[in-house]
Design a protein around this motif. Sequence first.
Motif, PDB file in Angstrom:
ATOM      1  N   PRO A  90       0.807   7.393  -6.770  1.00 22.40           N
ATOM      2  CA  PRO A  90       1.519   6.175  -7.192  1.00 22.40           C
ATOM      3  C   PRO A  90       0.469   5.723  -8.447  1.00 22.40           C
ATOM      4  O   PRO A  90      -0.619   5.431  -8.231  1.00 22.40           O
ATOM      5  CB  PRO A  90       1.298   5.162  -6.145  1.00 22.40           C
ATOM      6  CG  PRO A  90       1.161   6.019  -4.689  1.00 22.40           C
ATOM      7  CD  PRO A  90       0.599   7.250  -5.050  1.00 22.40           C
ATOM      8  N   SER A 138      -4.788   1.726   2.336  1.00 23.91           N
ATOM      9  CA  SER A 138      -3.985   1.620   3.650  1.00 23.91           C
ATOM     10  C   SER A 138      -5.083   1.657   4.759  1.00 23.91           C
ATOM     11  O   SER A 138      -4.672   1.464   5.935  1.00 23.91           O
ATOM     12  CB  SER A 138      -3.129   2.854   3.934  1.00 23.91           C
ATOM     13  OG  SER A 138      -3.965   4.107   3.767  1.00 23.91           O
ATOM     14  N   LEU A 150       5.130  -1.017   2.434  1.00 22.63           N
ATOM     15  CA  LEU A 150       4.999   0.238   2.372  1.00 22.63           C
ATOM     16  C   LEU A 150       5.750   1.179   1.286  1.00 22.63           C
ATOM     17  O   LEU A 150       6.919   0.880   1.395  1.00 22.63           O
ATOM     18  CB  LEU A 150       4.956   1.138   3.411  1.00 22.63           C
ATOM     19  CG  LEU A 150       4.636   2.582   3.536  1.00 22.63           C
ATOM     20  CD1 LEU A 150       3.145   2.797   3.078  1.00 22.63           C
ATOM     21  CD2 LEU A 150       5.024   3.089   4.621  1.00 22.63           C
ATOM     22  N   PHE A 151       4.957   1.381   0.164  1.00 17.36           N
ATOM     23  CA  PHE A 151       5.922   2.394  -0.808  1.00 17.36           C
ATOM     24  C   PHE A 151       5.767   3.749  -0.316  1.00 17.36           C
ATOM     25  O   PHE A 151       4.568   4.286  -0.352  1.00 17.36           O
ATOM     26  CB  PHE A 151       4.912   2.224  -1.828  1.00 17.36           C
ATOM     27  CG  PHE A 151       5.401   0.908  -2.708  1.00 17.36           C
ATOM     28  CD1 PHE A 151       6.394   0.924  -3.768  1.00 17.36           C
ATOM     29  CD2 PHE A 151       4.557  -0.284  -3.092  1.00 17.36           C
ATOM     30  CE1 PHE A 151       6.717  -0.036  -4.452  1.00 17.36           C
ATOM     31  CE2 PHE A 151       4.708  -1.324  -3.580  1.00 17.36           C
ATOM     32  CZ  PHE A 151       6.084  -1.222  -4.439  1.00 17.36           C
ATOM     33  N   THR A 152       7.068   4.372  -0.205  1.00 20.50           N
ATOM     34  CA  THR A 152       6.972   5.818   0.649  1.00 20.50           C
ATOM     35  C   THR A 152       8.362   6.181   0.105  1.00 20.50           C
ATOM     36  O   THR A 152       9.401   5.421   0.193  1.00 20.50           O
ATOM     37  CB  THR A 152       6.768   5.995   1.963  1.00 20.50           C
ATOM     38  OG1 THR A 152       6.564   7.217   2.337  1.00 20.50           O
ATOM     39  CG2 THR A 152       7.663   4.995   2.765  1.00 20.50           C
ATOM     40  N   LEU A 154       8.901   4.931  -4.162  1.00 19.70           N
ATOM     41  CA  LEU A 154       7.661   5.093  -5.002  1.00 19.70           C
ATOM     42  C   LEU A 154       8.552   5.644  -6.276  1.00 19.70           C
ATOM     43  O   LEU A 154       9.073   6.639  -6.530  1.00 19.70           O
ATOM     44  CB  LEU A 154       6.840   6.341  -4.674  1.00 19.70           C
ATOM     45  CG  LEU A 154       5.590   5.840  -4.098  1.00 19.70           C
ATOM     46  CD1 LEU A 154       4.955   7.046  -3.335  1.00 19.70           C
ATOM     47  CD2 LEU A 154       4.662   4.951  -4.509  1.00 19.70           C
ATOM     48  N   MET A 209       3.866  -0.153  -8.756  1.00 19.59           N
ATOM     49  CA  MET A 209       3.864  -0.853  -7.475  1.00 19.59           C
ATOM     50  C   MET A 209       3.989  -2.404  -7.751  1.00 19.59           C
ATOM     51  O   MET A 209       4.746  -2.996  -6.950  1.00 19.59           O
ATOM     52  CB  MET A 209       2.610  -0.485  -6.667  1.00 19.59           C
ATOM     53  CG  MET A 209       2.635   0.963  -6.531  1.00 19.59           C
ATOM     54  SD  MET A 209       0.945   1.340  -5.947  1.00 19.59           S
ATOM     55  CE  MET A 209       1.398   1.575  -4.048  1.00 19.59           C
ATOM     56  N   THR A 251       5.029   7.908 -10.143  1.00 16.42           N
ATOM     57  CA  THR A 251       3.948   8.713  -9.755  1.00 16.42           C
ATOM     58  C   THR A 251       3.275   9.724 -10.675  1.00 16.42           C
ATOM     59  O   THR A 251       4.136  10.066 -11.567  1.00 16.42           O
ATOM     60  CB  THR A 251       4.264   9.717  -8.309  1.00 16.42           C
ATOM     61  OG1 THR A 251       5.214  10.573  -8.699  1.00 16.42           O
ATOM     62  CG2 THR A 251       4.539   8.809  -7.247  1.00 16.42           C
ATOM     63  N   THR A 303       0.954  -1.462  -0.197  1.00 12.21           N
ATOM     64  CA  THR A 303       0.087   0.042  -0.127  1.00 12.21           C
ATOM     65  C   THR A 303       0.978   1.317  -0.068  1.00 12.21           C
ATOM     66  O   THR A 303       2.077   1.203  -0.002  1.00 12.21           O
ATOM     67  CB  THR A 303      -0.985   0.253   1.078  1.00 12.21           C
ATOM     68  OG1 THR A 303      -1.822   1.013   0.975  1.00 12.21           O
ATOM     69  CG2 THR A 303      -0.146   0.113   2.387  1.00 12.21           C
ATOM     70  N   SER A 304       0.281   2.524   0.060  1.00 13.06           N
ATOM     71  CA  SER A 304       1.150   3.644   0.019  1.00 13.06           C
ATOM     72  C   SER A 304       0.179   4.795   0.802  1.00 13.06           C
ATOM     73  O   SER A 304      -1.242   4.580   0.723  1.00 13.06           O
ATOM     74  CB  SER A 304       1.463   4.050  -1.319  1.00 13.06           C
ATOM     75  OG  SER A 304       2.161   5.393  -1.314  1.00 13.06           O
TER      76      SER A 304
END
Length: 347
Positions: free
Chosen positions: A146, A169, A116-118, A137, A151, A140, A86-87
């Motif tokens: 995103p 999330s 977590l994509f961040t 990420l 992903m 985007t 998720t992000s």
Amino acid sequence: MWCQRKGIFLFFYILSTISFILTCFLLYKSAHRDNVSNTNIYNVPAMTSDKFVDKFRNTKVKSEAETLISATSWMKTETPILTLFTSWLHRQDKYVVQNRTVQNWKYFWPHIRPVLFTNDTELGDICRQQGWSILPLTHTAIEGVPVVKYMYLDAMLHFNSTFYGFANSDIIFNDGLVNTLLTIRRFTDIYRDPVLITGIRINFDYKIPYNATDMKNISKVSEKGKLANPMSADYFITTRNYPWWKMEEIVIGRFQVDNWIIRFSQLEKIFVINSTPTVIALHQTTEAGILESGSKPNKSYNSVLIQEVRKIKINTQQARVGCAEFVTNFTKHGHIELMRQPLSKQC
Ligand SMILES: *[C@@H]1O[C@H](CO)[C@@H](O)[C@H](O)[C@H]1NC(C)=O
Ligand SMILES: *[C@@H]1O[C@H](CO)[C@@H](O)[C@H](O)[C@H]1NC(C)=O
Ligand SMILES: *[C@@H]1O[C@H](CO)[C@@H](O)[C@H](O)[C@H]1NC(C)=O
Ligand SMILES: *[C@@H]1O[C@H](CO)[C@@H](O)[C@H](O)[C@H]1NC(C)=O
Ligand SMILES: *[C@@H]1O[C@H](CO)[C@@H](O)[C@H](O)[C@H]1NC(C)=O
Ligand SMILES: *[C@@H]1O[C@H](CO)[C@@H](O)[C@H](O)[C@H]1NC(C)=O
Ligand SMILES: *[C@@H]1O[C@H](CO)[C@@H](O)[C@H](O)[C@H]1NC(C)=O
């Protein structure tokens, strides 16, 4: 006299033939009707579709789920069955919700690897300490949201698992998720081909107290919630061979990302499985409401993009979970089975 007898004989002969045909017809009708009411989950009238690959047509596949249901058996899997990602943005008002998600997804380790994509190093550190994996990420679009396909592609590049899935999330799962995936994985005929597993969430007020790592408590609490809009979907689990590379650059958190993933899969003749009946996906509804993506700028980003690229309007009647070719269900004994879903004409 003889003629009269013959006439009577003929009369009864015809009468019995007619009543035989009538009985057959009525039996067929009632059997058919039973079939509809038993398999009707989303008020979809029964109708078999000819649109898809007919490899599994009219087969009701039963799982040998005895070994799957007990918690101890799924403890034995070696590589995670699912990489679940998720992000989110660092946001004060969502902290409680996201904190529960962190606890909930981590609970399923080593069966599920939460990611977590961040690019936010502070947020990344907090989640890493809680047992999550962090990925940057790489792609985007509008306002830094995103792009879905990357992903999946990035997750597949970095982690090994049978399935890969995105979920918002604020979604809390129960162990039905792991058990459902283990069941589907046993049907190697199915999962050798690309598969999409998707389902509808249950909306409920995030203020209702619950314990995100207690599966019985989640099941109980979910009874206070309400199944979300049947045109929506909240998690998208695919196999490695799902053609994400072909997917348009749609983004998360905007309208119709769910509908397009389902429609795209249908057009690509991918097996779509509706897992709503066996997976509890609790959506913790906050003050922002249940139609959060509608309040954001560029809310129609995805549908405009698809219209530009494909020259088609996404038909939500078609692009919904109720139009999945397969559906999961619990048997009387609590095992999970996979069967064909009755499809309506709109599909
Ligand atoms: C799911 O299983 C239950 C029994 O466990 C049955 O009553 C119900 O009809 C099944 N649903 C479908 C869609 O077959
Ligand atoms: C977040 O979860 C952790 C672990 O359960 C807990 O210690 C912490 O108090 C939580 N924070 C908030 C703000 O709920
Ligand atoms: C996030 O970081 C990666 C490299 O670590 C970079 O390529 C990417 O452009 C960054 N994304 C954003 C939205 O800043
Ligand atoms: C995934 O598994 C393959 C073969 O089993 C291995 O070659 C590869 O290094 C693994 N990748 C990761 C990221 O662990
Ligand atoms: C679920 O857990 C919460 C927090 O521990 C508790 O307050 C609540 O009463 C539980 N609900 C049920 C139905 O067990
Ligand atoms: C939540 O449930 C888990 C597992 O049943 C238990 O270990 C934990 O103490 C519970 N947490 C709270 C706050 O009740
Ligand atoms: C996104 O929304 C902003 C503000 O409403 C607008 O200026 C911009 O053109 C939109 N971008 C796209 C790609 O639609």
